[in-house]
Design an enzyme around this catalytic site. Structure first.
Site, mmCIF file in Angstrom:
data_model
loop_
_atom_site.group_PDB
_atom_site.id
_atom_site.type_symbol
_atom_site.label_atom_id
_atom_site.label_comp_id
_atom_site.label_asym_id
_atom_site.label_seq_id
_atom_site.Cartn_x
_atom_site.Cartn_y
_atom_site.Cartn_z
ATOM 1 N N HIS A 70 0.803 -1.228 0.000
ATOM 2 C CA HIS A 70 0.000 0.000 0.000
ATOM 3 C C HIS A 70 0.830 1.269 0.000
ATOM 4 C CE1 HIS A 70 -3.294 -2.570 1.952
ATOM 5 N NE2 HIS A 70 -3.591 -2.372 0.693
ATOM 6 N N CYS A 92 2.977 -1.673 -4.562
ATOM 7 C CA CYS A 92 2.414 -2.166 -5.826
ATOM 8 C C CYS A 92 2.499 -1.065 -6.886
ATOM 9 C CB CYS A 92 0.956 -2.563 -5.600
ATOM 10 S SG CYS A 92 0.166 -3.053 -7.126
ATOM 11 N N GLU A 122 -2.912 3.320 2.090
ATOM 12 C CA GLU A 122 -2.677 3.658 0.677
ATOM 13 C C GLU A 122 -3.070 5.116 0.409
ATOM 14 O OE1 GLU A 122 -4.702 1.185 -2.324
ATOM 15 O OE2 GLU A 122 -4.989 3.020 -3.458
ATOM 16 N N THR A 158 -7.300 2.230 -4.968
ATOM 17 C CA THR A 158 -7.307 1.133 -5.953
ATOM 18 C C THR A 158 -8.424 0.108 -5.745
ATOM 19 O OG1 THR A 158 -5.688 0.040 -4.553
ATOM 20 C CG2 THR A 158 -4.834 1.183 -6.485
ATOM 21 N N CYS A 186 -7.942 -0.663 -9.442
ATOM 22 C CA CYS A 186 -7.131 -1.782 -9.921
ATOM 23 C C CYS A 186 -8.000 -2.869 -10.559
ATOM 24 C CB CYS A 186 -6.383 -2.331 -8.720
ATOM 25 S SG CYS A 186 -5.662 -3.907 -9.017
ATOM 26 N N SER A 215 -9.671 -4.022 3.089
ATOM 27 C CA SER A 215 -10.710 -3.235 2.416
ATOM 28 C C SER A 215 -11.297 -3.981 1.215
ATOM 29 C CB SER A 215 -10.083 -1.910 2.022
ATOM 30 O OG SER A 215 -10.766 -1.309 1.006
ATOM 31 N N SER A 257 -5.429 -10.372 -0.505
ATOM 32 C CA SER A 257 -4.296 -10.690 0.385
ATOM 33 C C SER A 257 -4.440 -12.069 1.014
ATOM 34 C CB SER A 257 -4.200 -9.669 1.521
ATOM 35 O OG SER A 257 -4.380 -8.383 1.066
HETATM 36 S S1 SF4 Z 1 -5.274 -5.153 -5.400
HETATM 37 FE FE1 SF4 Z 1 -4.331 -4.185 -7.187
HETATM 38 S S2 SF4 Z 1 -3.438 -2.322 -6.351
HETATM 39 FE FE2 SF4 Z 1 -3.802 -3.643 -4.620
HETATM 40 S S3 SF4 Z 1 -1.885 -4.754 -4.375
HETATM 41 FE FE3 SF4 Z 1 -3.217 -5.980 -5.691
HETATM 42 S S4 SF4 Z 1 -2.614 -5.483 -7.807
HETATM 43 FE FE4 SF4 Z 1 -1.847 -3.874 -6.428
#
Ligand code: SF4
Length: 275
Positions: A70, A92, A122, A158, A186, A215, A257
């Site tokens: 983030h 990222c 983020e 994102t 994203c 989130s 995640s």
């Molecule tokens: S959800 Fe998208 S912005 Fe967030 S870490 Fe993964 S690829 Fe990157």
């Protein structure tokens, strides 16, 4: 129970990349949690001795410090460098982009509106790259804004939903002559969201797996909950057999995640439930 997995779920490109970076840097520390998943953070500590620093003041001279997916604020980055820490950037690239946009548009004398959650790391990081930057969560927050410039640029956290971002943009365009829109949402999140929406219309119950403070996992939960009864769990230990009474098919998805090994454990545990 019959278990159906969403077409797209779990680890995204940014998280896979951050974990690989951490695995390559044994005996290092991450600045803040690398990703929003406590179990994966514990695995990195046990297997690779990757520690977790909560505060910049924890950093010692010559430490190897990994910046989380983030990102961190511009000030924190400068402080880290002053501490003579070796900085490894696992931010990222999809988060680095809005940071750069905010910096560039601020230099061009635009006021910047971020659609996001003010307290999210983020958003704090992205905000720190500009001068006149405002965070809004909804259209109603726009009423309280006092902007320095006539020209507006917008970016989004994102993990936000595109239709909600479109509402903010429409409201801004009614009041301002120039609104430059950057779609920083994203695609990985979007793909997981679309797949969750599709699957939750075809099953009797949905399970969303991910950190309680993640989130993008919460977004998946809200999307599924709009279609069918949904439960948000962190691992198989939170499953309750009662949820499955009278149900035949269970859909499963997971936040960006959530490691595959946790998803597998949950699927195996649900499969053996005799509803
Ligand atoms: S959800 Fe998208 S912005 Fe967030 S870490 Fe993964 S690829 Fe990157």
């Amino acid at each position: 129970m019959i278990v159906k997995l969403a077409k797209s779920y779990g680890f995204c490109f940014g998280v896979k990349r951050a974990i690989e970076i951490a695995e390559q840097h044994k005996n290092s520390a991450t600045m803040g949690p690398l990703i929003h998943n406590q179990k994966e953070i514990s695995r990195l500590k046990e297997n690779f001795n990757v520690d977790l620093y909560e505060n910049i003041s924890d950093v010692k001279k010559n430490d190897t410090v990994i910046i989380r997916t983030h990102g961190i604020t511009k000030n924190d980055l400068q402080t880290l460098k002053k501490h003579d820490a070796k900085v490894i950037n696992a931010t990222c690239p999809f988060v680095t982009t809005p940071q750069q946009i905010v910096k560039h548009m601020s230099n061009e004398n635009y006021s910047v509106v971020i659609f996001g959650d003010e307290e999210h790391p983020e958003v704090k990081g992205v905000k720190s790259y500009g001068d006149d930057v405002h965070v809004v969560k909804s259209v109603s927050d726009l009423k309280n804004l006092t902007l320095k410039h006539d020209r507006i640029a917008t970016v989004a956290q994102t993990t936000k939903q595109k239709d909600h971002y479109a509402e903010i943009i429409s409201a801004l365009m009614i009041k301002h002559k120039e609104v430059r829109v950057f779609n920083t949402i994203c695609d990985a999140t979007f793909e997981n969201q679309a797949a969750a929406d599709e699957l939750s219309k075809q099953v009797d119950i949905m399970i969303v797996i991910g950190g309680k403070n993640s989130s993008n996992t919460k977004q998946l939960f809200y999307i599924c909950e709009a279609n069918i009864k949904t439960y948000h769990i962190e691992d198989e230990n939170e499953l309750d057999k009662k949820w499955f009474n009278g149900k035949t098919t269970c859909g499963v998805t997971a936040g960006a995640s959530t490691p595959d090994w946790i998803i597998k454990n949950v699927c195996n545990a649900v499969e053996i439930i005799d509803a």
